[in-house]
Design a protein around this motif. Structure first.
Motif, PDB file in Angstrom:
ATOM      1  N   THR A  73       0.828  -1.202   0.000  1.00  0.00           N
ATOM      2  CA  THR A  73       0.000   0.000   0.000  1.00  0.00           C
ATOM      3  C   THR A  73       0.864   1.255   0.000  1.00  0.00           C
ATOM      4  N   LEU A  74       1.950   1.237   0.762  1.00  0.00           N
ATOM      5  CA  LEU A  74       2.882   2.364   0.757  1.00  0.00           C
ATOM      6  C   LEU A  74       3.459   2.606  -0.630  1.00  0.00           C
ATOM      7  N   VAL A  75       3.829   1.508  -1.292  1.00  0.00           N
ATOM      8  CA  VAL A  75       4.548   1.601  -2.564  1.00  0.00           C
ATOM      9  C   VAL A  75       3.607   1.868  -3.729  1.00  0.00           C
ATOM     10  N   ALA A  76       2.513   1.097  -3.796  1.00  0.00           N
ATOM     11  CA  ALA A  76       1.674   1.103  -4.991  1.00  0.00           C
ATOM     12  C   ALA A  76       0.274   1.644  -4.769  1.00  0.00           C
ATOM     13  N   GLY A  77      -0.032   2.101  -3.570  1.00  0.00           N
ATOM     14  CA  GLY A  77      -1.381   2.574  -3.290  1.00  0.00           C
ATOM     15  C   GLY A  77      -2.319   1.405  -3.052  1.00  0.00           C
ATOM     16  N   ARG A  78      -3.600   1.688  -3.059  1.00  0.00           N
ATOM     17  CA  ARG A  78      -4.583   0.653  -2.700  1.00  0.00           C
ATOM     18  C   ARG A  78      -5.005  -0.231  -3.869  1.00  0.00           C
ATOM     19  N   ASP A  79      -4.596   0.124  -5.069  1.00  0.00           N
ATOM     20  CA  ASP A  79      -4.971  -0.681  -6.234  1.00  0.00           C
ATOM     21  C   ASP A  79      -3.898  -1.754  -6.478  1.00  0.00           C
ATOM     22  N   HIS A  80      -3.908  -2.768  -5.617  1.00  0.00           N
ATOM     23  CA  HIS A  80      -2.824  -3.732  -5.679  1.00  0.00           C
ATOM     24  C   HIS A  80      -3.311  -5.160  -5.422  1.00  0.00           C
ATOM     25  N   LYS A  81      -4.545  -5.436  -5.728  1.00  0.00           N
ATOM     26  CA  LYS A  81      -5.141  -6.726  -5.368  1.00  0.00           C
ATOM     27  C   LYS A  81      -4.393  -7.902  -5.981  1.00  0.00           C
ATOM     28  N   LEU A  82      -3.988  -7.764  -7.235  1.00  0.00           N
ATOM     29  CA  LEU A  82      -3.310  -8.870  -7.907  1.00  0.00           C
ATOM     30  C   LEU A  82      -1.952  -9.147  -7.268  1.00  0.00           C
ATOM     31  N   MET A  83      -1.204  -8.089  -6.991  1.00  0.00           N
ATOM     32  CA  MET A  83       0.098  -8.278  -6.349  1.00  0.00           C
ATOM     33  C   MET A  83      -0.053  -8.868  -4.957  1.00  0.00           C
ATOM     34  N   LEU A  84      -1.011  -8.361  -4.194  1.00  0.00           N
ATOM     35  CA  LEU A  84      -1.191  -8.838  -2.819  1.00  0.00           C
ATOM     36  C   LEU A  84      -1.645 -10.289  -2.792  1.00  0.00           C
ATOM     37  N   SER A  85      -2.534 -10.667  -3.707  1.00  0.00           N
ATOM     38  CA  SER A  85      -3.026 -12.048  -3.718  1.00  0.00           C
ATOM     39  C   SER A  85      -1.931 -13.038  -4.106  1.00  0.00           C
ATOM     40  N   SER A  86      -1.075 -12.648  -5.057  1.00  0.00           N
ATOM     41  CA  SER A  86      -0.024 -13.568  -5.489  1.00  0.00           C
ATOM     42  C   SER A  86       1.029 -13.779  -4.413  1.00  0.00           C
ATOM     43  N   CYS A  87       1.531 -12.696  -3.834  1.00  0.00           N
ATOM     44  CA  CYS A  87       2.582 -12.876  -2.826  1.00  0.00           C
ATOM     45  C   CYS A  87       2.010 -13.162  -1.451  1.00  0.00           C
ATOM     46  N   GLY A  88       0.796 -12.704  -1.156  1.00  0.00           N
ATOM     47  CA  GLY A  88       0.163 -13.051   0.112  1.00  0.00           C
ATOM     48  C   GLY A  88      -0.142 -14.541   0.188  1.00  0.00           C
ATOM     49  N   GLY A  89      -0.599 -15.101  -0.916  1.00  0.00           N
ATOM     50  CA  GLY A  89      -0.827 -16.542  -0.957  1.00  0.00           C
ATOM     51  C   GLY A  89       0.465 -17.322  -0.770  1.00  0.00           C
ATOM     52  N   ALA A  90       1.553 -16.800  -1.353  1.00  0.00           N
ATOM     53  CA  ALA A  90       2.855 -17.458  -1.198  1.00  0.00           C
ATOM     54  C   ALA A  90       3.306 -17.437   0.256  1.00  0.00           C
ATOM     55  N   VAL A  91       3.088 -16.321   0.955  1.00  0.00           N
ATOM     56  CA  VAL A  91       3.464 -16.223   2.370  1.00  0.00           C
ATOM     57  C   VAL A  91       2.671 -17.211   3.210  1.00  0.00           C
ATOM     58  N   ALA A  92       1.362 -17.347   2.923  1.00  0.00           N
ATOM     59  CA  ALA A  92       0.520 -18.277   3.681  1.00  0.00           C
ATOM     60  C   ALA A  92       0.976 -19.728   3.473  1.00  0.00           C
ATOM     61  N   VAL A  93       1.230 -20.102   2.222  1.00  0.00           N
ATOM     62  CA  VAL A  93       1.686 -21.471   1.933  1.00  0.00           C
ATOM     63  C   VAL A  93       3.053 -21.721   2.561  1.00  0.00           C
ATOM     64  N   ALA A  94       3.931 -20.720   2.496  1.00  0.00           N
ATOM     65  CA  ALA A  94       5.269 -20.856   3.079  1.00  0.00           C
ATOM     66  C   ALA A  94       5.192 -21.056   4.586  1.00  0.00           C
ATOM     67  N   ALA A  95       4.232 -20.412   5.246  1.00  0.00           N
ATOM     68  CA  ALA A  95       4.069 -20.587   6.692  1.00  0.00           C
ATOM     69  C   ALA A  95       3.715 -22.029   7.035  1.00  0.00           C
ATOM     70  N   VAL A  96       2.846 -22.619   6.243  1.00  0.00           N
ATOM     71  CA  VAL A  96       2.481 -24.025   6.461  1.00  0.00           C
ATOM     72  C   VAL A  96       3.703 -24.919   6.269  1.00  0.00           C
ATOM     73  N   LEU A  97       4.459 -24.663   5.228  1.00  0.00           N
ATOM     74  CA  LEU A  97       5.649 -25.482   4.957  1.00  0.00           C
ATOM     75  C   LEU A  97       6.703 -25.313   6.049  1.00  0.00           C
ATOM     76  N   ALA A  98       6.875 -24.082   6.533  1.00  0.00           N
ATOM     77  CA  ALA A  98       7.838 -23.864   7.616  1.00  0.00           C
ATOM     78  C   ALA A  98       7.394 -24.591   8.875  1.00  0.00           C
ATOM     79  N   TRP A  99       6.097 -24.564   9.179  1.00  0.00           N
ATOM     80  CA  TRP A  99       5.564 -25.293  10.337  1.00  0.00           C
ATOM     81  C   TRP A  99       5.789 -26.789  10.184  1.00  0.00           C
ATOM     82  N   ARG A 100       5.695 -27.284   8.954  1.00  0.00           N
ATOM     83  CA  ARG A 100       5.907 -28.711   8.683  1.00  0.00           C
ATOM     84  C   ARG A 100       7.397 -29.029   8.521  1.00  0.00           C
ATOM     85  N   GLU A 101       8.246 -28.086   8.950  1.00  0.00           N
ATOM     86  CA  GLU A 101       9.698 -28.259   8.959  1.00  0.00           C
ATOM     87  C   GLU A 101      10.275 -28.460   7.558  1.00  0.00           C
TER      88      GLU A 101
END
Length: 296
Positions: A73-101
């Motif tokens: 939001t700081l960088v690109a303003g509020r029109d960033h749904k595509l960017m947020l969904s792509s990397c936000g989804g990656a962060v969520a999946v990565a958290a599961v993988l990190a928890w699963r060691e």
């Protein structure tokens, strides 16, 4: 973008003409909000750290996604749904993988999310978007990796919390009480050398007390570790201040009363926990990062 001058910042508005009494009242009100927010957040963070397992992973995945949202939001303003969904989804999946060691696979997923977002990001924003994904991804991964070891993982997280929180609190009050030369006025006009030194000394003492409380830890080594992590914590705070000033923002967001955004609250923790995780990995490997961090 030209760094914003605090005195002329549009968010400060009428505050430029406030009387000293009104400014003092506003400062006290903000301090009360900070204390109340901290009193709510600190027990939650410690409770989740004690619980560990998937609640801890969910907690830090949520924090990482919140930081990512604030940064984009700081960088690109509020029109960033595509960017947020792509990397936000990656962060969520990565958290599961990190928890699963599976930390290396988790890191790869974050990198793939960064690649996907860079494709849709405007050329002028591409560097900052990639930096934000690295920032949010490492903030999420480092504590989960350290917490993987049952008891030592909990101690490691408590120690880092202690160092960062003590540094933050004592730097604030020592700086206000003593004042003196500014630490880096072009980035953060209110921070002083006296506050930085006071915060670091307090963090060293608090870390040694934690080592004594849990027992079995080399207090001299823990004191040295606290020195390094406290300094890095303050560097992380300054880095985030630099990013906000670059984009003309006073706070990353208004999600946390008195603190601004999640990024404002975790800037010092990010630098300290990433450094602590790297030290632990270098000394203990992927199987025992907390042991590598704590046992000297």
């Amino acid at each position: 973008m030209r760094p914003v001058d605090d005195a002329a910042h549009p968010l400060s508005g009428p505050a430029q003409h406030d009387t000293p009494s009104a400014a003092k009242k506003a400062g006290v009100s903000n301090l009360v909000l900070r204390v109340v927010s901290a009193a709510v957040m600190a027990p939650i963070a410690l409770g989740v750290a004690y619980w560990g397992s998937w609640p801890f992973a969910v907690f830090w995945a949520a924090a990482g996604i919140a930081v990512l949202w604030e940064w984009i939001t700081l960088v690109a303003g509020r029109d960033h749904k595509l960017m947020l969904s792509s990397c936000g989804g990656a962060v969520a999946v990565a958290a599961v993988l990190a928890w699963r060691e599976r930390p290396l696979v988790a890191l790869l997923i974050v990198a793939l999310g960064a690649l996907a977002s860079s494709i849709v990001a405007p050329r002028k924003d591409r560097f900052w978007i990639l930096a934000g994904i690295a920032y949010a991804g490492t903030m999420m991964l480092a504590p989960i990796v350290l917490r993987g070891e049952e008891w030592l993982g909990f101690i490691a997280i408590v120690l880092i919390f202690t160092i960062v929180w003590t540094t933050d609190v004592l730097a604030y009050f020592t700086g206000r009480a003593i004042g003196g030369p500014k630490l880096m006025p072009s980035v953060s006009p209110k921070k002083t050398w006296s506050g930085a030194i006071g915060g670091t000394l307090g963090a060293i003492i608090a870390a040694v007390l934690v080592a004594a409380l849990f027992g079995g830890l080399n207090k001299t080594a823990i004191a040295g570790l606290a020195l390094v992590l406290s300094v890095l914590s303050q560097a992380g705070d300054l880095l985030e201040s630099h990013v906000k000033r670059h984009f003309g923002a006073k706070d990353a967001s208004t999600l946390i009363p008195g603190h601004g955004g999640v990024m404002d609250r975790l800037d010092g923790f990010w630098a300290a926990v990433v450094a602590a995780c790297l030290i632990g990995l270098l000394r203990g490997g992927l199987d025992a990062p907390a042991r590598g961090l704590l046992l000297w």
